[in-house]
Design a protein around this motif. Structure first.
Motif, PDB file in Angstrom:
ATOM      1  N   GLU A  36      -8.074   0.315   0.929  1.00 48.59           N
ATOM      2  CA  GLU A  36      -8.162  -0.897   0.109  1.00 48.59           C
ATOM      3  C   GLU A  36      -6.870  -1.101  -0.687  1.00 48.59           C
ATOM      4  O   GLU A  36      -6.368  -2.224  -0.795  1.00 48.59           O
ATOM      5  N   LYS A  37      -6.312  -0.016  -1.224  1.00 47.64           N
ATOM      6  CA  LYS A  37      -5.051  -0.114  -1.993  1.00 47.64           C
ATOM      7  C   LYS A  37      -3.926  -0.660  -1.126  1.00 47.64           C
ATOM      8  O   LYS A  37      -3.152  -1.513  -1.557  1.00 47.64           O
ATOM      9  N   VAL A  38      -3.832  -0.158   0.103  1.00 43.69           N
ATOM     10  CA  VAL A  38      -2.776  -0.607   1.017  1.00 43.69           C
ATOM     11  C   VAL A  38      -2.987  -2.089   1.374  1.00 43.69           C
ATOM     12  O   VAL A  38      -2.038  -2.875   1.359  1.00 43.69           O
ATOM     13  N   ILE A  39      -4.226  -2.469   1.660  1.00 41.09           N
ATOM     14  CA  ILE A  39      -4.544  -3.869   1.975  1.00 41.09           C
ATOM     15  C   ILE A  39      -4.101  -4.771   0.818  1.00 41.09           C
ATOM     16  O   ILE A  39      -3.432  -5.783   1.023  1.00 41.09           O
ATOM     17  N   ASN A  40      -4.457  -4.390  -0.408  1.00 43.81           N
ATOM     18  CA  ASN A  40      -4.087  -5.211  -1.571  1.00 43.81           C
ATOM     19  C   ASN A  40      -2.590  -5.217  -1.822  1.00 43.81           C
ATOM     20  O   ASN A  40      -2.040  -6.214  -2.287  1.00 43.81           O
ATOM     21  N   TYR A  41      -1.928  -4.126  -1.480  1.00 45.83           N
ATOM     22  CA  TYR A  41      -0.462  -4.048  -1.596  1.00 45.83           C
ATOM     23  C   TYR A  41       0.184  -5.142  -0.734  1.00 45.83           C
ATOM     24  O   TYR A  41       1.205  -5.711  -1.100  1.00 45.83           O
ATOM     25  N   TYR A  42      -0.425  -5.427   0.408  1.00 46.71           N
ATOM     26  CA  TYR A  42       0.087  -6.478   1.295  1.00 46.71           C
ATOM     27  C   TYR A  42      -0.468  -7.863   0.964  1.00 46.71           C
ATOM     28  O   TYR A  42       0.232  -8.859   1.101  1.00 46.71           O
ATOM     29  N   LEU A  43      -1.726  -7.927   0.555  1.00 43.56           N
ATOM     30  CA  LEU A  43      -2.348  -9.236   0.277  1.00 43.56           C
ATOM     31  C   LEU A  43      -1.842  -9.887  -1.004  1.00 43.56           C
ATOM     32  O   LEU A  43      -1.585 -11.089  -1.024  1.00 43.56           O
ATOM     33  N   ASP A  44      -1.723  -9.101  -2.081  1.00 37.56           N
ATOM     34  CA  ASP A  44      -1.347  -9.676  -3.376  1.00 37.56           C
ATOM     35  C   ASP A  44      -0.063 -10.512  -3.320  1.00 37.56           C
ATOM     36  O   ASP A  44      -0.055 -11.638  -3.811  1.00 37.56           O
ATOM     37  N   PRO A  45       1.021  -9.994  -2.706  1.00 35.31           N
ATOM     38  CA  PRO A  45       2.243 -10.812  -2.654  1.00 35.31           C
ATOM     39  C   PRO A  45       2.059 -12.116  -1.867  1.00 35.31           C
ATOM     40  O   PRO A  45       2.703 -13.117  -2.176  1.00 35.31           O
ATOM     41  N   LEU A  46       1.181 -12.109  -0.863  1.00 36.59           N
ATOM     42  CA  LEU A  46       0.930 -13.343  -0.108  1.00 36.59           C
ATOM     43  C   LEU A  46       0.286 -14.389  -1.016  1.00 36.59           C
ATOM     44  O   LEU A  46       0.708 -15.542  -1.044  1.00 36.59           O
ATOM     45  N   SER A  53      -1.495 -19.318  -6.408  1.00 34.39           N
ATOM     46  CA  SER A  53      -0.754 -18.313  -7.161  1.00 34.39           C
ATOM     47  C   SER A  53      -0.976 -18.338  -8.681  1.00 34.39           C
ATOM     48  O   SER A  53      -1.233 -17.298  -9.271  1.00 34.39           O
ATOM     49  N   PRO A  54      -0.896 -19.510  -9.334  1.00 39.48           N
ATOM     50  CA  PRO A  54      -1.032 -19.505 -10.805  1.00 39.48           C
ATOM     51  C   PRO A  54      -2.396 -19.030 -11.306  1.00 39.48           C
ATOM     52  O   PRO A  54      -2.518 -18.628 -12.449  1.00 39.48           O
ATOM     53  N   VAL A  55      -3.405 -19.078 -10.461  1.00 34.36           N
ATOM     54  CA  VAL A  55      -4.756 -18.740 -10.919  1.00 34.36           C
ATOM     55  C   VAL A  55      -5.371 -17.534 -10.199  1.00 34.36           C
ATOM     56  O   VAL A  55      -6.444 -17.070 -10.559  1.00 34.36           O
ATOM     57  N   TYR A  56      -4.671 -17.012  -9.188  1.00 31.97           N
ATOM     58  CA  TYR A  56      -5.172 -15.879  -8.399  1.00 31.97           C
ATOM     59  C   TYR A  56      -5.314 -14.625  -9.266  1.00 31.97           C
ATOM     60  O   TYR A  56      -4.418 -14.294 -10.033  1.00 31.97           O
ATOM     61  N   THR A  57      -6.459 -13.940  -9.156  1.00 34.92           N
ATOM     62  CA  THR A  57      -6.654 -12.724  -9.960  1.00 34.92           C
ATOM     63  C   THR A  57      -6.868 -11.457  -9.139  1.00 34.92           C
ATOM     64  O   THR A  57      -6.956 -10.381  -9.709  1.00 34.92           O
ATOM     65  N   GLY A  58      -6.965 -11.571  -7.816  1.00 30.51           N
ATOM     66  CA  GLY A  58      -7.080 -10.359  -7.016  1.00 30.51           C
ATOM     67  C   GLY A  58      -8.201 -10.384  -5.996  1.00 30.51           C
ATOM     68  O   GLY A  58      -9.063 -11.252  -6.021  1.00 30.51           O
ATOM     69  N   CYS A  59      -8.161  -9.395  -5.102  1.00 33.38           N
ATOM     70  CA  CYS A  59      -9.179  -9.259  -4.066  1.00 33.38           C
ATOM     71  C   CYS A  59      -9.786  -7.865  -4.135  1.00 33.38           C
ATOM     72  O   CYS A  59      -9.110  -6.911  -4.494  1.00 33.38           O
ATOM     73  N   ARG A  60     -11.056  -7.784  -3.782  1.00 35.25           N
ATOM     74  CA  ARG A  60     -11.734  -6.500  -3.695  1.00 35.25           C
ATOM     75  C   ARG A  60     -12.370  -6.373  -2.327  1.00 35.25           C
ATOM     76  O   ARG A  60     -13.110  -7.263  -1.894  1.00 35.25           O
ATOM     77  N   VAL A  61     -12.056  -5.286  -1.626  1.00 32.93           N
ATOM     78  CA  VAL A  61     -12.671  -5.063  -0.321  1.00 32.93           C
ATOM     79  C   VAL A  61     -14.129  -4.695  -0.558  1.00 32.93           C
ATOM     80  O   VAL A  61     -14.431  -3.781  -1.321  1.00 32.93           O
ATOM     81  N   MET A  62     -15.025  -5.437   0.066  1.00 31.35           N
ATOM     82  CA  MET A  62     -16.451  -5.165  -0.086  1.00 31.35           C
ATOM     83  C   MET A  62     -16.926  -4.233   1.024  1.00 31.35           C
ATOM     84  O   MET A  62     -17.813  -3.426   0.835  1.00 31.35           O
TER      85      MET A  62
END
Length: 123
Positions: A36-46, A53-62
């Motif tokens: 999940e950490k690696v996925i978010n490492y790649y997803l967040d910059p996208l 972008s101005p309102v994005y707060t993150g993703c959580r793998v369910m």
């Protein structure tokens, strides 16, 4: 001005170079957490380069799920954004298009290969 509320959307795609293993099924395992950490490492910059972008707060793998006899791993994530006046409405098609473009037509996410038609964004 009222404080912003958080809205969610789901994100699904299939990783073709991540073989599915049972320890990906349990959110508390080291494998789940590190993947999940690696996925978010790649997803967040996208998302930071996207229209939300101005309102994005993150993703959580369910959930990670087995695809094609465990050769591939499907991913279900819930992503959040602040609902405020800076973004009129969440445009699911626009976000899909941006992610598609930034993943080279839904084929690449960092070290991961994606199944071409597996991206799904649902507001």
């Amino acid at each position: 001005e009222p404080s912003p509320t958080f809205r969610h959307f789901t994100l699904n795609f299939t990783l073709t170079n991540l073989p599915y293993t049972a320890d990906l099924e349990i959110p508390s395992t080291r494998r789940f957490i590190s993947t999940e950490k690696v996925i978010n490492y790649y997803l967040d910059p996208l998302f930071k380069r996207s229209s939300i972008s101005p309102v994005y707060t993150g993703c959580r793998v369910m959930r990670f799920r087995s695809m094609k006899d465990r050769d591939n791993t499907g991913l279900d994530a819930v992503c959040s954004y602040k609902n405020n006046s800076r973004i009129a409405t969440f445009d699911r098609e626009k976000v899909y298009q941006e992610l598609s473009n930034m993943t080279k037509g839904v084929t690449k996410l960092g070290q991961y290969s994606l199944e071409k038609n597996s991206l799904y964004v649902n507001g």
